[in-house]
Motif scaffolding. Sequence first.
Motif, PDB file in Angstrom:
ATOM      1  N   GLY A  25       8.863   0.040   7.286  1.00 22.62           N
ATOM      2  CA  GLY A  25       7.623   0.100   6.788  1.00 22.62           C
ATOM      3  C   GLY A  25       7.537   1.578   5.705  1.00 22.62           C
ATOM      4  N   LYS A  26       8.873   2.205   5.523  1.00 16.09           N
ATOM      5  CA  LYS A  26       8.846   3.227   4.627  1.00 16.09           C
ATOM      6  C   LYS A  26       9.936   2.885   3.681  1.00 16.09           C
ATOM      7  CE  LYS A  26       7.172   6.707   7.486  1.00 16.09           C
ATOM      8  NZ  LYS A  26       6.784   8.286   7.459  1.00 16.09           N
ATOM      9  N   ILE A  27      10.168   3.622   2.491  1.00 16.51           N
ATOM     10  CA  ILE A  27      10.827   3.386   1.338  1.00 16.51           C
ATOM     11  C   ILE A  27      12.222   3.862   1.919  1.00 16.51           C
ATOM     12  CG2 ILE A  27      11.514   3.968  -0.961  1.00 16.51           C
ATOM     13  CD1 ILE A  27       8.506   4.089  -1.342  1.00 16.51           C
ATOM     14  N   ARG A  28      13.208   3.167   1.852  1.00 12.35           N
ATOM     15  CA  ARG A  28      14.756   3.704   2.209  1.00 12.35           C
ATOM     16  C   ARG A  28      15.454   4.080   0.950  1.00 12.35           C
ATOM     17  NH1 ARG A  28      18.790   0.362   1.733  1.00 12.35           N
ATOM     18  NH2 ARG A  28      18.301  -2.001   1.595  1.00 12.35           N
ATOM     19  N   SER A  43       6.879  12.189   0.503  1.00  7.63           N
ATOM     20  CA  SER A  43       7.628  12.199   1.489  1.00  7.63           C
ATOM     21  C   SER A  43       7.056  11.235   2.839  1.00  7.63           C
ATOM     22  CB  SER A  43       8.373  13.483   2.101  1.00  7.63           C
ATOM     23  OG  SER A  43       6.990  14.277   2.503  1.00  7.63           O
ATOM     24  N   ALA A  44       5.976  11.245   2.776  1.00 10.51           N
ATOM     25  CA  ALA A  44       5.262  10.578   3.883  1.00 10.51           C
ATOM     26  C   ALA A  44       5.532   9.001   3.763  1.00 10.51           C
ATOM     27  CB  ALA A  44       3.654  10.866   3.755  1.00 10.51           C
ATOM     28  N   HIS A  45       5.767   8.512   2.791  1.00 11.38           N
ATOM     29  CA  HIS A  45       6.079   7.073   2.295  1.00 11.38           C
ATOM     30  C   HIS A  45       7.454   6.728   2.469  1.00 11.38           C
ATOM     31  CE1 HIS A  45       1.908   7.640   1.326  1.00 11.38           C
ATOM     32  NE2 HIS A  45       2.319   8.417   0.442  1.00 11.38           N
ATOM     33  N   CYS A  46       8.366   7.813   2.738  1.00  6.38           N
ATOM     34  CA  CYS A  46      10.032   7.476   2.517  1.00  6.38           C
ATOM     35  C   CYS A  46      10.468   7.752   4.007  1.00  6.38           C
ATOM     36  CB  CYS A  46      10.484   8.426   1.452  1.00  6.38           C
ATOM     37  SG  CYS A  46       9.643   7.948  -0.182  1.00  6.38           S
ATOM     38  N   THR A  47      11.769   7.173   3.994  1.00 11.17           N
ATOM     39  CA  THR A  47      12.567   7.880   5.102  1.00 11.17           C
ATOM     40  C   THR A  47      13.338   8.941   4.743  1.00 11.17           C
ATOM     41  OG1 THR A  47      14.538   6.741   4.211  1.00 11.17           O
ATOM     42  CG2 THR A  47      13.173   5.468   5.759  1.00 11.17           C
ATOM     43  N   ASP A 105       0.817  -1.344   0.080  1.00 10.93           N
ATOM     44  CA  ASP A 105      -0.117  -0.096   0.051  1.00 10.93           C
ATOM     45  C   ASP A 105       0.870   1.154   0.015  1.00 10.93           C
ATOM     46  OD1 ASP A 105      -2.421  -1.723   0.127  1.00 10.93           O
ATOM     47  OD2 ASP A 105      -2.551  -1.542   2.371  1.00 10.93           O
ATOM     48  N   THR A 106       1.892   1.318   0.786  1.00 11.55           N
ATOM     49  CA  THR A 106       2.714   2.303   0.916  1.00 11.55           C
ATOM     50  C   THR A 106       3.548   2.611  -0.663  1.00 11.55           C
ATOM     51  OG1 THR A 106       3.216   1.898   3.228  1.00 11.55           O
ATOM     52  CG2 THR A 106       4.971   3.328   2.021  1.00 11.55           C
ATOM     53  N   ALA A 107       3.879   1.477  -1.111  1.00 11.01           N
ATOM     54  CA  ALA A 107       4.538   1.649  -2.428  1.00 11.01           C
ATOM     55  C   ALA A 107       3.513   2.129  -3.331  1.00 11.01           C
ATOM     56  CB  ALA A 107       5.157   0.406  -2.940  1.00 11.01           C
ATOM     57  N   ARG A 108       2.517   1.766  -3.457  1.00 15.91           N
ATOM     58  CA  ARG A 108       1.391   2.444  -4.319  1.00 15.91           C
ATOM     59  C   ARG A 108       0.995   3.770  -4.160  1.00 15.91           C
ATOM     60  NH1 ARG A 108      -1.331  -2.158  -6.868  1.00 15.91           N
ATOM     61  NH2 ARG A 108      -1.268  -3.976  -5.808  1.00 15.91           N
ATOM     62  N   VAL A 149      10.732   0.444 -14.575  1.00 19.74           N
ATOM     63  CA  VAL A 149      10.561  -0.271 -13.350  1.00 19.74           C
ATOM     64  C   VAL A 149      11.130   0.513 -12.117  1.00 19.74           C
ATOM     65  CG1 VAL A 149      11.069  -2.448 -11.946  1.00 19.74           C
ATOM     66  CG2 VAL A 149      10.665  -2.388 -14.395  1.00 19.74           C
ATOM     67  N   TYR A 150      10.402   0.672 -11.087  1.00 18.66           N
ATOM     68  CA  TYR A 150      10.918   1.022  -9.865  1.00 18.66           C
ATOM     69  C   TYR A 150      11.012  -0.298  -8.899  1.00 18.66           C
ATOM     70  CZ  TYR A 150       9.126   5.801 -10.258  1.00 18.66           C
ATOM     71  OH  TYR A 150       8.851   7.233 -10.814  1.00 18.66           O
ATOM     72  N   VAL A 151      12.262  -0.279  -8.251  1.00 19.64           N
ATOM     73  CA  VAL A 151      12.320  -1.228  -7.324  1.00 19.64           C
ATOM     74  C   VAL A 151      12.820  -0.385  -6.029  1.00 19.64           C
ATOM     75  CG1 VAL A 151      14.054  -3.110  -6.582  1.00 19.64           C
ATOM     76  CG2 VAL A 151      13.547  -2.893  -9.105  1.00 19.64           C
TER      77      VAL A 151
END
Length: 138
Positions: A117-120, A25-29, A6-9, A109-111
Amino acid sequence: MANITDTARAFFDAVETGKGWAAASAHCTPDATFAAQAEPLTEIKSLQAYAEWMRGLLTFIPDGRYEVRSFATDAERSSVCAYAVFAGTHSADGGPCPPTGKSTRTDYVYVMEFAGGKIRHMTKIWNAGWAMRELGWM
């Protein structure tokens, strides 16, 4: 708490619709990093800078849009991969040259790698040369 899918989406949509770092930014470190082996992105090292680059891109490709082809979560490795096609026309001022009126449909592609719980970190896999040629930039 949202799961990493869900965070990635939510992150993907914020970036790909040009909402910039304010929305992403809310979804990332806070110190999330970025990497890509694509000519226009070689100097970009932070996810914040990439989100702002995408925001800027959509000012001169105002009809820019994406179509998700695959979205997969690897829970064991805490990562999510998104495969999509970006389409748009260089029809407004800005970018590397005056508007060309040319369009692109380009695969990428995004990896996204997660911590807490956040994208680092995110790696973008993209044949930038293909898109740049289609847009008349080279």
